[in-house]
Design a protein around this motif. Sequence first.
Motif, PDB file in Angstrom:
ATOM      1  N   LYS A  27       0.830  -1.207   0.000  1.00  0.00           N
ATOM      2  CA  LYS A  27       0.000   0.000   0.000  1.00  0.00           C
ATOM      3  C   LYS A  27       0.865   1.258   0.000  1.00  0.00           C
ATOM      4  CE  LYS A  27      -4.219  -1.716   2.155  1.00  0.00           C
ATOM      5  NZ  LYS A  27      -5.109  -1.609   3.316  1.00  0.00           N
ATOM      6  N   LYS A  28       1.932   1.223   0.794  1.00  0.00           N
ATOM      7  CA  LYS A  28       2.826   2.378   0.869  1.00  0.00           C
ATOM      8  C   LYS A  28       3.472   2.637  -0.493  1.00  0.00           C
ATOM      9  CE  LYS A  28       6.622   4.206   3.625  1.00  0.00           C
ATOM     10  NZ  LYS A  28       7.555   3.967   4.718  1.00  0.00           N
ATOM     11  N   LEU A  29       3.916   1.579  -1.166  1.00  0.00           N
ATOM     12  CA  LEU A  29       4.513   1.719  -2.495  1.00  0.00           C
ATOM     13  C   LEU A  29       3.486   2.223  -3.498  1.00  0.00           C
ATOM     14  CD1 LEU A  29       6.854   1.378  -4.469  1.00  0.00           C
ATOM     15  CD2 LEU A  29       6.153  -1.012  -4.746  1.00  0.00           C
ATOM     16  N   ALA A  30       2.275   1.686  -3.437  1.00  0.00           N
ATOM     17  CA  ALA A  30       1.220   2.117  -4.359  1.00  0.00           C
ATOM     18  C   ALA A  30       0.920   3.605  -4.179  1.00  0.00           C
ATOM     19  CB  ALA A  30      -0.039   1.293  -4.148  1.00  0.00           C
ATOM     20  N   LYS A  31       0.843   4.053  -2.930  1.00  0.00           N
ATOM     21  CA  LYS A  31       0.591   5.470  -2.666  1.00  0.00           C
ATOM     22  C   LYS A  31       1.692   6.336  -3.262  1.00  0.00           C
ATOM     23  CE  LYS A  31      -1.753   4.749   1.747  1.00  0.00           C
ATOM     24  NZ  LYS A  31      -1.677   4.987   3.200  1.00  0.00           N
ATOM     25  N   LYS A  32       2.935   5.896  -3.081  1.00  0.00           N
ATOM     26  CA  LYS A  32       4.075   6.659  -3.590  1.00  0.00           C
ATOM     27  C   LYS A  32       4.041   6.736  -5.114  1.00  0.00           C
ATOM     28  CE  LYS A  32       9.044   6.775  -3.752  1.00  0.00           C
ATOM     29  NZ  LYS A  32      10.218   6.842  -3.083  1.00  0.00           N
ATOM     30  N   VAL A  33       3.775   5.621  -5.766  1.00  0.00           N
ATOM     31  CA  VAL A  33       3.730   5.589  -7.232  1.00  0.00           C
ATOM     32  C   VAL A  33       2.608   6.477  -7.750  1.00  0.00           C
ATOM     33  CG1 VAL A  33       3.241   4.120  -9.235  1.00  0.00           C
ATOM     34  CG2 VAL A  33       4.840   3.342  -7.480  1.00  0.00           C
ATOM     35  N   VAL A  34       1.449   6.378  -7.122  1.00  0.00           N
ATOM     36  CA  VAL A  34       0.321   7.199  -7.567  1.00  0.00           C
ATOM     37  C   VAL A  34       0.637   8.679  -7.395  1.00  0.00           C
ATOM     38  CG1 VAL A  34      -2.075   7.835  -7.075  1.00  0.00           C
ATOM     39  CG2 VAL A  34      -1.437   5.432  -7.264  1.00  0.00           C
ATOM     40  N   LYS A  35       1.162   9.032  -6.228  1.00  0.00           N
ATOM     41  CA  LYS A  35       1.424  10.448  -5.944  1.00  0.00           C
ATOM     42  C   LYS A  35       2.537  11.015  -6.819  1.00  0.00           C
ATOM     43  CE  LYS A  35       1.561  13.531  -2.012  1.00  0.00           C
ATOM     44  NZ  LYS A  35       1.559  13.608  -0.554  1.00  0.00           N
ATOM     45  N   GLU A  36       3.594  10.230  -7.049  1.00  0.00           N
ATOM     46  CA  GLU A  36       4.752  10.745  -7.779  1.00  0.00           C
ATOM     47  C   GLU A  36       4.690  10.529  -9.289  1.00  0.00           C
ATOM     48  OE1 GLU A  36       8.248   9.076  -5.967  1.00  0.00           O
ATOM     49  OE2 GLU A  36       7.862  10.057  -4.052  1.00  0.00           O
ATOM     50  N   GLN A  37       3.905   9.563  -9.750  1.00  0.00           N
ATOM     51  CA  GLN A  37       3.905   9.263 -11.177  1.00  0.00           C
ATOM     52  C   GLN A  37       2.524   9.368 -11.825  1.00  0.00           C
ATOM     53  OE1 GLN A  37       5.936   5.530 -11.849  1.00  0.00           O
ATOM     54  NE2 GLN A  37       7.671   6.148 -10.617  1.00  0.00           N
ATOM     55  N   VAL A  38       1.524   8.748 -11.205  1.00  0.00           N
ATOM     56  CA  VAL A  38       0.206   8.699 -11.823  1.00  0.00           C
ATOM     57  C   VAL A  38      -0.474  10.065 -11.821  1.00  0.00           C
ATOM     58  CG1 VAL A  38      -2.088   7.650 -11.722  1.00  0.00           C
ATOM     59  CG2 VAL A  38      -0.057   6.245 -11.318  1.00  0.00           C
ATOM     60  N   ILE A  39      -0.480  10.728 -10.669  1.00  0.00           N
ATOM     61  CA  ILE A  39      -1.152  12.036 -10.601  1.00  0.00           C
ATOM     62  C   ILE A  39      -0.498  13.047 -11.535  1.00  0.00           C
ATOM     63  CG2 ILE A  39      -1.641  14.016  -9.106  1.00  0.00           C
ATOM     64  CD1 ILE A  39      -2.414  11.993  -6.941  1.00  0.00           C
ATOM     65  N   PRO A  40       0.848  13.157 -11.569  1.00  0.00           N
ATOM     66  CA  PRO A  40       1.434  14.075 -12.550  1.00  0.00           C
ATOM     67  C   PRO A  40       1.071  13.718 -13.996  1.00  0.00           C
ATOM     68  CG  PRO A  40       3.041  13.562 -10.867  1.00  0.00           C
ATOM     69  CD  PRO A  40       1.870  12.649 -10.638  1.00  0.00           C
ATOM     70  N   LEU A  41       0.976  12.433 -14.296  1.00  0.00           N
ATOM     71  CA  LEU A  41       0.594  12.013 -15.650  1.00  0.00           C
ATOM     72  C   LEU A  41      -0.842  12.425 -15.952  1.00  0.00           C
ATOM     73  CD1 LEU A  41       1.194  10.491 -18.270  1.00  0.00           C
ATOM     74  CD2 LEU A  41       0.403   8.411 -17.123  1.00  0.00           C
ATOM     75  N   ILE A  42      -1.742  12.187 -15.000  1.00  0.00           N
ATOM     76  CA  ILE A  42      -3.142  12.581 -15.196  1.00  0.00           C
ATOM     77  C   ILE A  42      -3.248  14.092 -15.319  1.00  0.00           C
ATOM     78  CG2 ILE A  42      -5.411  12.672 -14.081  1.00  0.00           C
ATOM     79  CD1 ILE A  42      -4.743   9.911 -12.874  1.00  0.00           C
ATOM     80  N   THR A  43      -2.522  14.816 -14.470  1.00  0.00           N
ATOM     81  CA  THR A  43      -2.533  16.280 -14.546  1.00  0.00           C
ATOM     82  C   THR A  43      -2.094  16.730 -15.931  1.00  0.00           C
ATOM     83  OG1 THR A  43      -2.031  16.492 -12.189  1.00  0.00           O
ATOM     84  CG2 THR A  43      -1.592  18.405 -13.564  1.00  0.00           C
ATOM     85  N   GLU A  80      -5.813  11.314  -1.824  1.00  0.00           N
ATOM     86  CA  GLU A  80      -5.589  11.089  -0.402  1.00  0.00           C
ATOM     87  C   GLU A  80      -6.894  10.764   0.316  1.00  0.00           C
ATOM     88  OE1 GLU A  80      -3.325  14.531   0.736  1.00  0.00           O
ATOM     89  OE2 GLU A  80      -1.431  13.569   0.136  1.00  0.00           O
ATOM     90  N   LYS A  81      -7.994  11.384  -0.091  1.00  0.00           N
ATOM     91  CA  LYS A  81      -9.300  11.065   0.506  1.00  0.00           C
ATOM     92  C   LYS A  81      -9.679   9.626   0.166  1.00  0.00           C
ATOM     93  CE  LYS A  81     -10.877  14.612   2.692  1.00  0.00           C
ATOM     94  NZ  LYS A  81     -11.092  14.582   4.111  1.00  0.00           N
TER      95      LYS A  81
END
Length: 86
Positions: A27-43, A80-81
């Motif tokens: 879960k910790k790794l998934a959160k990190k990947v989403v925050k650092e890679q997925v969200i910037p890609l979606i943005t 995060e929510k």
Amino acid sequence: QAEDGIRDVERSRGLGDVYKRQEYAAKKLAKKVVKEQVIPLITSMIWDHIEDELVENGVSTALVKPAEEALNKTLVAIFEKGVEAL
């Protein structure tokens, strides 16, 4: 007992603890990947569609970058929510 005759100080509490630690790490790794890679890609993907519209409609270029940053912050907050529900 270990091959060298030395045992861990803390007794094993069973496989359940191992699985819980693995789940926590995943879960910790998934959160990190989403925050650092997925969200910037979606943005970036969303931003590619709206940036030209903003400029074409007379929005000052000085406001464009802050708007992109606001979009990114909004996506992080939504993520995060969602994570809190896990």
